[in-house]
Design an enzyme around this catalytic site. Sequence first.
Site, mmCIF file in Angstrom:
data_model
loop_
_atom_site.group_PDB
_atom_site.id
_atom_site.type_symbol
_atom_site.label_atom_id
_atom_site.label_comp_id
_atom_site.label_asym_id
_atom_site.label_seq_id
_atom_site.Cartn_x
_atom_site.Cartn_y
_atom_site.Cartn_z
ATOM 1 N N SER A 182 0.794 -1.227 0.000
ATOM 2 C CA SER A 182 0.000 0.000 0.000
ATOM 3 C C SER A 182 0.827 1.276 0.000
ATOM 4 O O SER A 182 0.331 2.318 -0.396
ATOM 5 C CB SER A 182 -0.940 -0.006 1.198
ATOM 6 O OG SER A 182 -0.214 -0.192 2.389
ATOM 7 N N HIS A 210 -5.713 -3.427 -1.581
ATOM 8 C CA HIS A 210 -5.590 -2.369 -2.597
ATOM 9 C C HIS A 210 -5.737 -2.895 -4.023
ATOM 10 O O HIS A 210 -5.593 -2.133 -4.981
ATOM 11 C CB HIS A 210 -4.250 -1.642 -2.450
ATOM 12 C CG HIS A 210 -4.244 -0.645 -1.335
ATOM 13 N ND1 HIS A 210 -4.724 0.644 -1.481
ATOM 14 C CD2 HIS A 210 -3.841 -0.739 -0.046
ATOM 15 C CE1 HIS A 210 -4.605 1.290 -0.339
ATOM 16 N NE2 HIS A 210 -4.065 0.470 0.556
ATOM 17 N N LYS A 241 -12.079 0.186 0.461
ATOM 18 C CA LYS A 241 -11.265 0.991 -0.459
ATOM 19 C C LYS A 241 -12.027 1.188 -1.759
ATOM 20 O O LYS A 241 -12.972 1.956 -1.781
ATOM 21 C CB LYS A 241 -9.895 0.345 -0.614
ATOM 22 C CG LYS A 241 -9.111 0.571 0.678
ATOM 23 C CD LYS A 241 -7.852 -0.184 0.844
ATOM 24 C CE LYS A 241 -7.249 0.221 2.198
ATOM 25 N NZ LYS A 241 -6.391 -0.805 2.758
HETATM 26 C C1 PLP Z 1 -6.181 -1.047 4.140
HETATM 27 C C2 PLP Z 1 -5.700 -2.395 4.339
HETATM 28 C C3 PLP Z 1 -6.314 -3.231 5.262
HETATM 29 C C4 PLP Z 1 -7.435 -2.758 6.165
HETATM 30 O O1 PLP Z 1 -8.651 -2.655 5.504
HETATM 31 P P1 PLP Z 1 -9.899 -1.992 6.269
HETATM 32 O O2 PLP Z 1 -11.085 -2.554 5.577
HETATM 33 O O3 PLP Z 1 -9.759 -0.525 6.150
HETATM 34 O O4 PLP Z 1 -9.817 -2.454 7.681
HETATM 35 C C5 PLP Z 1 -5.865 -4.530 5.393
HETATM 36 N N1 PLP Z 1 -4.829 -4.979 4.637
HETATM 37 C C6 PLP Z 1 -4.201 -4.202 3.743
HETATM 38 C C7 PLP Z 1 -3.088 -4.759 2.933
HETATM 39 C C8 PLP Z 1 -4.615 -2.872 3.573
HETATM 40 O O5 PLP Z 1 -3.986 -2.100 2.696
#
Ligand code: PLP
Length: 394
Positions: A182, A210, A241
């Site tokens: 990310s 992502h 996201k």
């Molecule tokens: C953003 C992210 C998460 C968390 O996701 P949420 O739904 O916001 O809790 C988990 N793993 C990765 C790799 C992320 O980038």
Amino acid sequence: MFDFDVLKDEMRELEEKGLLVKIRTLESPQGAWLNVDGRKVLNMCSNNYLGLCFDEELKQAAIEGIKKWGVGPGAVRSIAGTLDLHNELERELAQFKKVEATLVVQSGFNANQAVIGPIVSEEDAILSDELNHASIIDGVRLTKAKRYVWKHKDVADLEEQLKAAKADGARRMLIITDGVFSMDGDLAPLPEIVEKAEKYGAIVMVDDAHGEGVLGSNGRGIVDHFHLHGKVDIEVGTLSKAFGLVGGFIAGKKALIDYLKQKARPFLFSSSLSPAETAAAIAAVRKLSSSDELVKTLWNNAEYFKERLKSLGFDTGHSETPITPVMLYDAKLSSSFSKRLFEEGIFASSIGFPTVPRGKARLRIMISAAHSRKDLDFAISKFEMIGKELGVIK
Ligand SMILES: *Cc1c(COP(=O)(O)O)cnc(C)c1O
């Protein structure tokens, strides 16, 4: 009473190092442009990749969901909180992801807490990429499995760790990687990881937070992108996201999902998504299934922006996705750049330690399908101006 002044001292230290996170409040909905601190700014730091946070169809679906199902699930799902709506989302999501079954939980963070613990014990080994997301690291911490951390994307090192785990007598070996990293926007070498997993009889788990809604056909994610359907044991995804909502899921074989419904602690001990979120998530899945237009726009925007920044002389790292890091290395410089951008009408956060390693501070620019070409040109002109002003480019 505890003396909280010691915490204030720590905060001061963070500020001196340029590492204090400034939390801004949005005074308008999540979109390409935002009102923040009384100012209209171009939003370049959200994960709203497809602009779905404010999508009319999703909003309408959420309203209908509330009208039909109310506002809360009333219990954890295993006791009395599984609505038919939850099952419908899981069925449609499984179809979209081309897997047997899915389990939806409260967030992507929780999805990692849900899946890792139940499948390994102290007799087992977890092999984790050194740059894996905090929620994976915490999920791993909840287990008693032995840990083997492999160098970022280094499959030869992964193989060494697999050999070590085997020599240490591991019963199961679970390889875990982010799909899209990310902070850098680079991809896990998933085909090579799968090859090693097959060679050593390991389980493969990818957290594609992502990549969901971004990679692969219609945004089906990294497994689809690399044509690895049926070869990756566990996919973790998020609805928070590109899907524009909040929630997380695990996708894989029915046997895995059935087992998790008996064992996963965030499923058993915490209430589920509300009807509004669940109904909107179904609408998001249907929207992505029916058209890849938003995904295409996202990629066109990302390529355009990245090319322009590179030609101005910015270091954009080695991103392979719409995540565009602008590498500044020095946390103070990065923080000043972000402040200047904000004054010029661009909201782009500076990211430093501990989110990225020390000395690797950067601005992380998030491109969205909601950006127009005009928005991107506006941003590029400001990057050029401030880049010259701060001596980052010539
Ligand atoms: C953003 C992210 C998460 C968390 O996701 P949420 O739904 O916001 O809790 C988990 N793993 C990765 C790799 C992320 O980038």
